[in-house]
Design a protein around this motif. Structure first.
Motif, PDB file in Angstrom:
ATOM      1  N   THR A 171     -12.514   2.309 -12.082  1.00  0.00           N
ATOM      2  CA  THR A 171     -13.957   2.408 -11.853  1.00  0.00           C
ATOM      3  C   THR A 171     -14.379   1.638 -10.608  1.00  0.00           C
ATOM      4  O   THR A 171     -15.498   1.783 -10.132  1.00  0.00           O
ATOM      5  N   GLY A 172     -13.469   0.816 -10.086  1.00  0.00           N
ATOM      6  CA  GLY A 172     -13.726   0.077  -8.857  1.00  0.00           C
ATOM      7  C   GLY A 172     -12.413  -0.421  -8.293  1.00  0.00           C
ATOM      8  O   GLY A 172     -11.429  -0.566  -9.023  1.00  0.00           O
ATOM      9  N   TRP A 173     -12.373  -0.671  -6.982  1.00  0.00           N
ATOM     10  CA  TRP A 173     -11.123  -1.105  -6.376  1.00  0.00           C
ATOM     11  C   TRP A 173     -11.348  -1.839  -5.064  1.00  0.00           C
ATOM     12  O   TRP A 173     -12.354  -1.664  -4.386  1.00  0.00           O
ATOM     13  N   ILE A 174     -10.371  -2.693  -4.741  1.00  0.00           N
ATOM     14  CA  ILE A 174     -10.236  -3.305  -3.420  1.00  0.00           C
ATOM     15  C   ILE A 174      -8.942  -2.765  -2.837  1.00  0.00           C
ATOM     16  O   ILE A 174      -7.897  -2.816  -3.485  1.00  0.00           O
ATOM     17  N   LYS A 175      -9.002  -2.261  -1.623  1.00  0.00           N
ATOM     18  CA  LYS A 175      -7.814  -1.685  -0.980  1.00  0.00           C
ATOM     19  C   LYS A 175      -7.616  -2.361   0.368  1.00  0.00           C
ATOM     20  O   LYS A 175      -8.486  -2.310   1.231  1.00  0.00           O
ATOM     21  N   ALA A 176      -6.466  -3.001   0.543  1.00  0.00           N
ATOM     22  CA  ALA A 176      -6.154  -3.691   1.795  1.00  0.00           C
ATOM     23  C   ALA A 176      -4.952  -3.027   2.454  1.00  0.00           C
ATOM     24  O   ALA A 176      -3.960  -2.720   1.792  1.00  0.00           O
ATOM     25  N   THR A 177      -5.049  -2.812   3.751  1.00  0.00           N
ATOM     26  CA  THR A 177      -3.967  -2.199   4.517  1.00  0.00           C
ATOM     27  C   THR A 177      -3.097  -3.281   5.138  1.00  0.00           C
ATOM     28  O   THR A 177      -3.596  -4.175   5.818  1.00  0.00           O
ATOM     29  N   GLU A 178      -1.801  -3.205   4.883  1.00  0.00           N
ATOM     30  CA  GLU A 178      -0.854  -4.127   5.504  1.00  0.00           C
ATOM     31  C   GLU A 178       0.167  -3.318   6.298  1.00  0.00           C
ATOM     32  O   GLU A 178       0.551  -2.214   5.897  1.00  0.00           O
ATOM     33  N   VAL A 179       0.587  -3.867   7.424  1.00  0.00           N
ATOM     34  CA  VAL A 179       1.608  -3.227   8.257  1.00  0.00           C
ATOM     35  C   VAL A 179       2.696  -4.250   8.534  1.00  0.00           C
ATOM     36  O   VAL A 179       2.423  -5.330   9.063  1.00  0.00           O
ATOM     37  N   THR A 180       3.925  -3.923   8.158  1.00  0.00           N
ATOM     38  CA  THR A 180       5.053  -4.791   8.456  1.00  0.00           C
ATOM     39  C   THR A 180       6.045  -4.042   9.338  1.00  0.00           C
ATOM     40  O   THR A 180       5.976  -2.822   9.486  1.00  0.00           O
ATOM     41  N   MET A 181       6.950  -4.802   9.926  1.00  0.00           N
ATOM     42  CA  MET A 181       7.973  -4.210  10.782  1.00  0.00           C
ATOM     43  C   MET A 181       9.255  -4.016   9.983  1.00  0.00           C
ATOM     44  O   MET A 181       9.773  -4.956   9.376  1.00  0.00           O
ATOM     45  N   GLY A 182       9.757  -2.784   9.967  1.00  0.00           N
ATOM     46  CA  GLY A 182      11.010  -2.518   9.284  1.00  0.00           C
ATOM     47  C   GLY A 182      12.195  -3.020  10.091  1.00  0.00           C
ATOM     48  O   GLY A 182      12.078  -3.322  11.283  1.00  0.00           O
ATOM     49  N   GLN A 183      13.341  -3.124   9.447  1.00  0.00           N
ATOM     50  CA  GLN A 183      14.539  -3.583  10.143  1.00  0.00           C
ATOM     51  C   GLN A 183      14.929  -2.648  11.277  1.00  0.00           C
ATOM     52  O   GLN A 183      15.598  -3.059  12.228  1.00  0.00           O
ATOM     53  N   ASP A 184      14.490  -1.395  11.174  1.00  0.00           N
ATOM     54  CA  ASP A 184      14.794  -0.419  12.218  1.00  0.00           C
ATOM     55  C   ASP A 184      13.759  -0.427  13.337  1.00  0.00           C
ATOM     56  O   ASP A 184      13.818   0.390  14.253  1.00  0.00           O
ATOM     57  N   GLY A 185      12.787  -1.353  13.258  1.00  0.00           N
ATOM     58  CA  GLY A 185      11.756  -1.434  14.278  1.00  0.00           C
ATOM     59  C   GLY A 185      10.587  -0.502  14.045  1.00  0.00           C
ATOM     60  O   GLY A 185       9.604  -0.537  14.796  1.00  0.00           O
ATOM     61  N   LEU A 186      10.673   0.326  13.001  1.00  0.00           N
ATOM     62  CA  LEU A 186       9.567   1.214  12.669  1.00  0.00           C
ATOM     63  C   LEU A 186       8.467   0.427  11.955  1.00  0.00           C
ATOM     64  O   LEU A 186       8.684  -0.685  11.476  1.00  0.00           O
ATOM     65  N   ALA A 187       7.287   1.018  11.887  1.00  0.00           N
ATOM     66  CA  ALA A 187       6.172   0.392  11.179  1.00  0.00           C
ATOM     67  C   ALA A 187       6.193   0.815   9.717  1.00  0.00           C
ATOM     68  O   ALA A 187       6.510   1.963   9.393  1.00  0.00           O
ATOM     69  N   HIS A 188       5.854  -0.121   8.847  1.00  0.00           N
ATOM     70  CA  HIS A 188       5.799   0.165   7.409  1.00  0.00           C
ATOM     71  C   HIS A 188       4.377  -0.100   6.912  1.00  0.00           C
ATOM     72  O   HIS A 188       4.051  -1.204   6.469  1.00  0.00           O
ATOM     73  N   PRO A 189       3.495   0.906   7.007  1.00  0.00           N
ATOM     74  CA  PRO A 189       2.136   0.726   6.496  1.00  0.00           C
ATOM     75  C   PRO A 189       2.101   0.931   4.984  1.00  0.00           C
ATOM     76  O   PRO A 189       2.794   1.800   4.449  1.00  0.00           O
ATOM     77  N   HIS A 190       1.308   0.136   4.300  1.00  0.00           N
ATOM     78  CA  HIS A 190       1.169   0.297   2.858  1.00  0.00           C
ATOM     79  C   HIS A 190      -0.162  -0.293   2.409  1.00  0.00           C
ATOM     80  O   HIS A 190      -0.766  -1.102   3.117  1.00  0.00           O
ATOM     81  N   PHE A 191      -0.606   0.136   1.246  1.00  0.00           N
ATOM     82  CA  PHE A 191      -1.852  -0.352   0.663  1.00  0.00           C
ATOM     83  C   PHE A 191      -1.545  -1.307  -0.479  1.00  0.00           C
ATOM     84  O   PHE A 191      -0.697  -1.017  -1.331  1.00  0.00           O
ATOM     85  N   HIS A 192      -2.251  -2.432  -0.503  1.00  0.00           N
ATOM     86  CA  HIS A 192      -2.279  -3.299  -1.673  1.00  0.00           C
ATOM     87  C   HIS A 192      -3.641  -3.095  -2.327  1.00  0.00           C
ATOM     88  O   HIS A 192      -4.680  -3.285  -1.678  1.00  0.00           O
ATOM     89  N   CYS A 193      -3.641  -2.708  -3.583  1.00  0.00           N
ATOM     90  CA  CYS A 193      -4.892  -2.375  -4.262  1.00  0.00           C
ATOM     91  C   CYS A 193      -5.046  -3.192  -5.540  1.00  0.00           C
ATOM     92  O   CYS A 193      -4.076  -3.421  -6.268  1.00  0.00           O
ATOM     93  N   LEU A 194      -6.259  -3.612  -5.787  1.00  0.00           N
ATOM     94  CA  LEU A 194      -6.621  -4.216  -7.064  1.00  0.00           C
ATOM     95  C   LEU A 194      -7.612  -3.266  -7.719  1.00  0.00           C
ATOM     96  O   LEU A 194      -8.705  -3.037  -7.187  1.00  0.00           O
ATOM     97  N   LEU A 195      -7.213  -2.676  -8.842  1.00  0.00           N
ATOM     98  CA  LEU A 195      -8.018  -1.658  -9.511  1.00  0.00           C
ATOM     99  C   LEU A 195      -8.610  -2.204 -10.798  1.00  0.00           C
ATOM    100  O   LEU A 195      -7.902  -2.814 -11.609  1.00  0.00           O
ATOM    101  N   MET A 196      -9.890  -1.976 -10.999  1.00  0.00           N
ATOM    102  CA  MET A 196     -10.543  -2.339 -12.252  1.00  0.00           C
ATOM    103  C   MET A 196     -10.528  -1.127 -13.173  1.00  0.00           C
ATOM    104  O   MET A 196     -10.962  -0.039 -12.781  1.00  0.00           O
ATOM    105  N   VAL A 197     -10.006  -1.313 -14.392  1.00  0.00           N
ATOM    106  CA  VAL A 197      -9.914  -0.212 -15.351  1.00  0.00           C
ATOM    107  C   VAL A 197     -10.525  -0.634 -16.679  1.00  0.00           C
ATOM    108  O   VAL A 197     -10.699  -1.821 -16.964  1.00  0.00           O
TER     109      VAL A 197
END
Length: 301
Positions: free
Chosen positions: A146-172
């Motif tokens: 019913t509600g959420w916080i969504k944060a975007t994080e970007v890390t560097m992979g071992q291959d030098g590629l970007a690893h974008p992902h979402f960290h979310c806190l969801l209220m249920v």
């Protein structure tokens, strides 16, 4: 000479173990400034180099409290990124009592949503695709939040590629954990893949926040940083492209009923952090200046 050496030994970390983190961020800031030098972001280099050069602390109840300094306000400055996260945390803490009062039985989920690594030059397009996927997922009938916080994080992979992902806190609802309302990890993965319209099964992680856990302690985990300092300092070309790709993008999004409680977080200018202001020269103010050759903040007399 002996007296001078004694004075120079009065480092910030000697006064306050809690505040020695300033030195870590300042050292990393110097590395980031070096990466930005002689590039299209040369102005960022100059500003980061001056960020937090002198710190004025006030002694309050035997603890140092930051009273005044100058922040460069560059998004990927390690000092400003750290200070920005502290500001978000403080705002979240202030908002929690009303939220808990209005939804005393609400339960919470930590959700991490990933996609395959992408070339750093494709990062903006990939993050846009992920946001569109999350929007579609939030409209699915089975989506329980019913509600959420969504944060975007970007890390560097071992291959030098970007690893974008979402960290979310969801209220249920409390009923989420009973019977037909519960979603398995496999079901969450299927929903995320469907919403992304991906031709592969992306990796996800789902964890329930246990009853009795202090939510005010958990929210800061979502708001820590967008990119780890170790990734900001690791590779010059990667940082320059990251800066270009994330320019004017948002790191934090608030949805559902949480908008009414955490609107300030959603509207926070991403490239700014509050300046700490206050009069200088008072008797109880201690000034520590950065000595780059020694990599320490040292008390000024």
């Amino acid at each position: 000479m002996g007296k001078r050496k004694a004075l120079l030994s009065l480092k910030l970390q000697s006064f306050s173990d809690r505040d020695k983190v300033w030195e870590k961020h300042k050292v990393n800031g110097e590395l980031v400034a070096t990466h930005y030098a002689d590039s299209q972001f040369a102005d960022y280099s100059r500003r980061i180099a001056l960020c937090g050069e002198s710190l004025d602390f006030e002694l309050v109840n035997d603890q140092l409290k930051l009273k005044n300094t100058w922040f460069c306000r560059v998004r990927h400055c390690p000092i400003c990124q750290w200070r920005r996260s502290l500001k978000w945390k403080a705002k979240a803490y202030a908002m929690m009592p009303k939220l808990v009062e209005d939804f005393p039985k609400a339960r919470w989920l930590f959700v991490t949503l990933t996609v395959k690594n992408c070339a750093i030059a494709d990062l903006r397009e990939t993050i846009t695709w992920m946001h569109e996927g999350f929007k579609r997922m939030s409209k699915l009938k089975a989506f329980p939040a019913t509600g959420w916080i969504k944060a975007t994080e970007v890390t560097m992979g071992q291959d030098g590629l970007a690893h974008p992902h979402f960290h979310c806190l969801l209220m249920v609802s409390p009923s989420y954990f009973s019977g037909a309302y519960y979603l398995s990890k496999e079901r969450w993965g299927s929903m995320w893949q469907q919403s992304l319209r991906a031709d592969y099964a992306p990796i996800i992680d789902i964890r329930a926040v246990q009853k009795g856990d202090d939510l005010a302690e958990l929210i800061p985990e979502i708001l820590k940083y967008q990119t780890k300092e170790s990734d900001l300092t690791a590779d010059r070309e990667w940082l320059l492209e990251l800066t270009q790709q994330l320019h004017k993008t948002r790191a934090i999004a608030i949805g559902g009923v949480l908008r009414d409680y955490m609107r300030e977080l959603a509207n926070e200018p991403e490239d700014l952090t509050d300046e700490v202001t206050g009069e200088q020269g008072e008797e109880n103010v201690l000034t520590f200046s950065w000595h780059g050759d020694e990599k320490h903040y040292i008390l000024e007399y």
